[in-house]
Design a protein around this motif. Structure first.
Motif, PDB file in Angstrom:
ATOM      1  N   GLN A  57      13.741  -0.374 -13.904  1.00 20.85           N
ATOM      2  CA  GLN A  57      13.051  -1.651 -13.789  1.00 20.85           C
ATOM      3  C   GLN A  57      12.106  -1.873 -14.953  1.00 20.85           C
ATOM      4  O   GLN A  57      11.683  -0.935 -15.619  1.00 20.85           O
ATOM      5  CB  GLN A  57      12.275  -1.758 -12.479  1.00 20.85           C
ATOM      6  CG  GLN A  57      10.988  -0.977 -12.436  1.00 20.85           C
ATOM      7  CD  GLN A  57      10.229  -1.218 -11.134  1.00 20.85           C
ATOM      8  OE1 GLN A  57      10.756  -1.758 -10.175  1.00 20.85           O
ATOM      9  NE2 GLN A  57       8.984  -0.796 -11.101  1.00 20.85           N
ATOM     10  N   ARG A  64      24.745  -8.760 -13.112  1.00 18.00           N
ATOM     11  CA  ARG A  64      24.385  -9.637 -11.996  1.00 18.00           C
ATOM     12  C   ARG A  64      22.989  -9.218 -11.529  1.00 18.00           C
ATOM     13  O   ARG A  64      22.608  -8.053 -11.645  1.00 18.00           O
ATOM     14  CB  ARG A  64      25.409  -9.591 -10.876  1.00 18.00           C
ATOM     15  CG  ARG A  64      25.576  -8.294 -10.182  1.00 18.00           C
ATOM     16  CD  ARG A  64      26.645  -8.367  -9.076  1.00 18.00           C
ATOM     17  NE  ARG A  64      26.764  -7.084  -8.446  1.00 18.00           N
ATOM     18  CZ  ARG A  64      27.519  -6.089  -8.868  1.00 18.00           C
ATOM     19  NH1 ARG A  64      28.266  -6.247  -9.949  1.00 18.00           N
ATOM     20  NH2 ARG A  64      27.545  -4.942  -8.231  1.00 18.00           N
ATOM     21  N   SER A  99      19.851  -8.197  -9.232  1.00 19.12           N
ATOM     22  CA  SER A  99      19.553  -7.527  -7.968  1.00 19.12           C
ATOM     23  C   SER A  99      18.687  -8.463  -7.131  1.00 19.12           C
ATOM     24  O   SER A  99      18.187  -9.486  -7.625  1.00 19.12           O
ATOM     25  CB  SER A  99      18.792  -6.224  -8.232  1.00 19.12           C
ATOM     26  OG  SER A  99      17.506  -6.514  -8.766  1.00 19.12           O
ATOM     27  N   ASN A 100      18.473  -8.112  -5.878  1.00 19.45           N
ATOM     28  CA  ASN A 100      17.563  -8.895  -5.039  1.00 19.45           C
ATOM     29  C   ASN A 100      16.164  -8.920  -5.645  1.00 19.45           C
ATOM     30  O   ASN A 100      15.475  -9.944  -5.608  1.00 19.45           O
ATOM     31  CB  ASN A 100      17.516  -8.333  -3.617  1.00 19.45           C
ATOM     32  CG  ASN A 100      18.808  -8.570  -2.865  1.00 19.45           C
ATOM     33  OD1 ASN A 100      19.570  -9.477  -3.199  1.00 19.45           O
ATOM     34  ND2 ASN A 100      19.066  -7.749  -1.866  1.00 19.45           N
ATOM     35  N   GLN A 101      15.735  -7.792  -6.212  1.00 20.84           N
ATOM     36  CA  GLN A 101      14.420  -7.733  -6.854  1.00 20.84           C
ATOM     37  C   GLN A 101      14.371  -8.662  -8.070  1.00 20.84           C
ATOM     38  O   GLN A 101      13.366  -9.325  -8.309  1.00 20.84           O
ATOM     39  CB  GLN A 101      14.087  -6.302  -7.261  1.00 20.84           C
ATOM     40  CG  GLN A 101      12.698  -6.159  -7.830  1.00 20.84           C
ATOM     41  CD  GLN A 101      12.356  -4.719  -8.180  1.00 20.84           C
ATOM     42  OE1 GLN A 101      13.158  -3.807  -8.024  1.00 20.84           O
ATOM     43  NE2 GLN A 101      11.155  -4.511  -8.680  1.00 20.84           N
ATOM     44  N   ASP A 102      15.462  -8.715  -8.840  1.00 24.16           N
ATOM     45  CA  ASP A 102      15.513  -9.632  -9.982  1.00 24.16           C
ATOM     46  C   ASP A 102      15.294 -11.067  -9.522  1.00 24.16           C
ATOM     47  O   ASP A 102      14.478 -11.803 -10.088  1.00 24.16           O
ATOM     48  CB  ASP A 102      16.869  -9.548 -10.701  1.00 24.16           C
ATOM     49  CG  ASP A 102      17.080  -8.258 -11.454  1.00 24.16           C
ATOM     50  OD1 ASP A 102      16.094  -7.576 -11.789  1.00 24.16           O
ATOM     51  OD2 ASP A 102      18.254  -7.936 -11.706  1.00 24.16           O
ATOM     52  N   VAL A 103      16.032 -11.486  -8.504  1.00 24.33           N
ATOM     53  CA  VAL A 103      15.943 -12.857  -8.015  1.00 24.33           C
ATOM     54  C   VAL A 103      14.517 -13.176  -7.558  1.00 24.33           C
ATOM     55  O   VAL A 103      14.016 -14.278  -7.793  1.00 24.33           O
ATOM     56  CB  VAL A 103      16.968 -13.117  -6.889  1.00 24.33           C
ATOM     57  CG1 VAL A 103      16.782 -14.504  -6.282  1.00 24.33           C
ATOM     58  CG2 VAL A 103      18.395 -12.952  -7.421  1.00 24.33           C
ATOM     59  N   GLN A 104      13.845 -12.212  -6.966  1.00 21.24           N
ATOM     60  CA  GLN A 104      12.460 -12.429  -6.534  1.00 21.24           C
ATOM     61  C   GLN A 104      11.538 -12.679  -7.720  1.00 21.24           C
ATOM     62  O   GLN A 104      10.525 -13.365  -7.595  1.00 21.24           O
ATOM     63  CB  GLN A 104      11.966 -11.247  -5.719  1.00 21.24           C
ATOM     64  CG  GLN A 104      12.626 -11.137  -4.360  1.00 21.24           C
ATOM     65  CD  GLN A 104      12.195  -9.874  -3.622  1.00 21.24           C
ATOM     66  OE1 GLN A 104      11.290  -9.159  -4.026  1.00 21.24           O
ATOM     67  NE2 GLN A 104      12.863  -9.608  -2.511  1.00 21.24           N
ATOM     68  N   THR A 105      11.867 -12.137  -8.885  1.00 23.97           N
ATOM     69  CA  THR A 105      11.007 -12.322 -10.058  1.00 23.97           C
ATOM     70  C   THR A 105      11.392 -13.556 -10.873  1.00 23.97           C
ATOM     71  O   THR A 105      10.658 -13.936 -11.769  1.00 23.97           O
ATOM     72  CB  THR A 105      11.041 -11.091 -10.990  1.00 23.97           C
ATOM     73  OG1 THR A 105      12.345 -10.947 -11.537  1.00 23.97           O
ATOM     74  CG2 THR A 105      10.636  -9.836 -10.254  1.00 23.97           C
ATOM     75  N   LYS A 108      17.841 -19.041  -8.418  1.00 25.34           N
ATOM     76  CA  LYS A 108      18.315 -18.464  -7.157  1.00 25.34           C
ATOM     77  C   LYS A 108      19.270 -17.290  -7.380  1.00 25.34           C
ATOM     78  O   LYS A 108      19.777 -16.718  -6.427  1.00 25.34           O
ATOM     79  CB  LYS A 108      19.003 -19.536  -6.321  1.00 25.34           C
ATOM     80  CG  LYS A 108      18.053 -20.626  -5.867  1.00 25.34           C
ATOM     81  CD  LYS A 108      18.777 -21.691  -5.071  1.00 25.34           C
ATOM     82  CE  LYS A 108      17.806 -22.789  -4.674  1.00 25.34           C
ATOM     83  NZ  LYS A 108      18.500 -23.889  -4.000  1.00 25.34           N
ATOM     84  N   GLY A 109      19.530 -16.962  -8.653  1.00 27.64           N
ATOM     85  CA  GLY A 109      20.409 -15.846  -8.956  1.00 27.64           C
ATOM     86  C   GLY A 109      21.881 -16.217  -9.035  1.00 27.64           C
ATOM     87  O   GLY A 109      22.740 -15.342  -9.128  1.00 27.64           O
ATOM     88  N   GLU A 110      22.163 -17.523  -9.033  1.00 25.06           N
ATOM     89  CA  GLU A 110      23.546 -17.979  -9.140  1.00 25.06           C
ATOM     90  C   GLU A 110      23.936 -18.086 -10.613  1.00 25.06           C
ATOM     91  O   GLU A 110      23.133 -18.541 -11.440  1.00 25.06           O
ATOM     92  CB  GLU A 110      23.709 -19.344  -8.461  1.00 25.06           C
ATOM     93  CG  GLU A 110      23.450 -19.315  -6.966  1.00 25.06           C
ATOM     94  CD  GLU A 110      24.439 -18.434  -6.216  1.00 25.06           C
ATOM     95  OE1 GLU A 110      25.626 -18.453  -6.574  1.00 25.06           O
ATOM     96  OE2 GLU A 110      24.007 -17.719  -5.291  1.00 25.06           O
TER      97      GLU A 110
END
Length: 162
Positions: free
Chosen positions: A68, A95, A97-103, A128-130
């Motif tokens: 990270q 792609r 990660s969930n943590q990436d999308v949160q940031t 949104k990570g799309e």
């Protein structure tokens, strides 16, 4: 420009993408992270409305490890030229990660670069990570020396635009 009303993020300048790929490779095996900043496309001779990423800023206080990278949000530039973030995945996974999308926050675009950091080892995402389209533009970048060439009148004009 009204608060929260920002132009579309169209893509990234070829030289800026090459810089980000090189920075990610230099940081390997740790993650690389930076803030993408844009320039209006028309200022770069592109007949489109929106920003093209021309700069990647490495924020003070950024820490990184093989799994990270984190930035101190209080030390990030906060203006209409911010486009989003760029960071690397040393494991090569393109792609978020969930943590990436949160940031990802309110950014208009986010890029993930994966090992081995070659020309096609990156992907762009929305907040949104799309996956999203993000073109590469062959444009001449402003001279970095001009970045520091400003006076109080320039600062006042920038503040009036907000």
């Amino acid at each position: 420009m009204l608060f929260g009303s920002r132009p579309a993020a169209l893509g990234i300048a070829e030289d800026t993408l090459e810089f980000a790929l090189s920075a990610a490779a230099d940081t390997h095996p740790n993650e690389y992270m930076g803030v993408m900043r844009g320039t209006p496309a028309r200022e770069l001779g592109v007949d489109e409305d929106g920003d093209i990423v021309t700069d990647v800023v490495f924020a003070p206080g950024t820490t990184s490890s093989p799994v990270q990278a984190t930035m101190r949000s209080d030390l990030l530039p906060n203006d209409s030229h911010n486009v989003g973030s760029v960071h690397s995945h040393p494991n090569g996974v393109l792609r978020p990660s969930n943590q990436d999308v949160q940031t990802f926050g309110k950014g208009r675009a986010h890029i993930i670069i994966g090992a081995p950091y070659e020309r096609d080892d990156w992907a762009a995402f929305d907040r949104k990570g799309e996956p999203r389209d993000f073109d590469v533009y062959d444009v001449s970048l402003p001279d970095p020396e001009e970045f520091f060439d400003f006076d109080q009148a320039d600062i006042d004009a920038e503040l009036e635009d907000r």
